[in-house]
Design an enzyme around this catalytic site. Sequence first.
Site: not given
Ligand code: F6R
Length: 254
Positions: A65, A133, A135, A140
Amino acid sequence: MDIIIRANAQEVGEAAAQVIAPFVREGKTIGLATGSSPLTTYKELIRLYEEGELSFSNIQAFLLDEYVGLDREDDNSYFKTIRNEFTSHVDFKDSNVHSPDSTDPDPYHAAALYEEKITASGVAIQLLGVGVNGHIGFNEPTSALQGPTKVQALHPQTIKDNARFFNGAIEEVPTHAMTQGLGTITRAENIVLVATGDTKADAVWGIVEGPLTAMCPGSVLQLHPNVTIVVDEAAASRLENVEYYRTMERIRLG
Ligand code: F6R
C-alpha cells in the site's frame, strides 16, 4: 493455517524470516509490508544478507500500500519507509521495488494500473502485519473479501494509530491510501502474517479463530491454503487453542 507462537518480537522476526528466506533463495517475487510489525523480520533478513546467506539483487518486490498524495521521496511514504527500514540495507535495487503511484492525479487509475502490474507478475510470498481493527494492507472493515487494488478512506482508528509516524499530528496523516485489495493479497501463493503485542490480540483472534467476516478483513486468510501466522505471546493471548497450535508446530512435517 499454521500458527507459530514465539516469546517476543525478535523471535517472531526470526521465525518469519525463516519462512521467507527459501523464496528469496529461489529468486521469487516477494510482497512487503510497512509498519512496526515487520521490522524484526526485516532485521533478520538483513542479518542473513550480511552473513552472505541471502541476496536480493534479482528479487522483485511489491508493496502492499501507499498513502495517496505522498511523493515516493516523502519521509512518510511507504516506499521511502521500506527503503529506510529494509531495502537500502541489502542489495535490493530501487527499480525492483514497486508501489502504487501515489502522485497520479487520478488515484483510481493508479490503483487499477498497480493491480494489472501485480497480476502480470504474481507474488510468491506476501508479508503482512495486521491493524488493531483487523485490517490487512489498508483494507478497513467492510472491505470486499475478493476486491482488487483500490483507494481506501482510512478508518479514524488507523489514522490515530499511524499519527505516531507523523510526530503525533493526526491532521498530518493522509486520509486516503491505495492498497492491494483482499482479492489481490490472497492471490499471493503464500502468506506470512506477523503480529506482536497485546493491542493485536483481538485482531489475531479474529483472523485465527473468529468468523469469516468483512468486519475483520484479515479473517479472509482462512480461505487461503498457505498461510503462516507468527505471533508473540501477547498477541496470542486471546487465542483459545494455543496448546493445539504448539503441538501442530512440533509435529509438522517439512
Ligand atoms: C502496512 C500495512 C498495514 C499494517 C498495519 C499494522 O503496509 O499494510 O496493514 O501492517 O496497520 O501496522 P503496525 O505494524 O505498525 O502495527
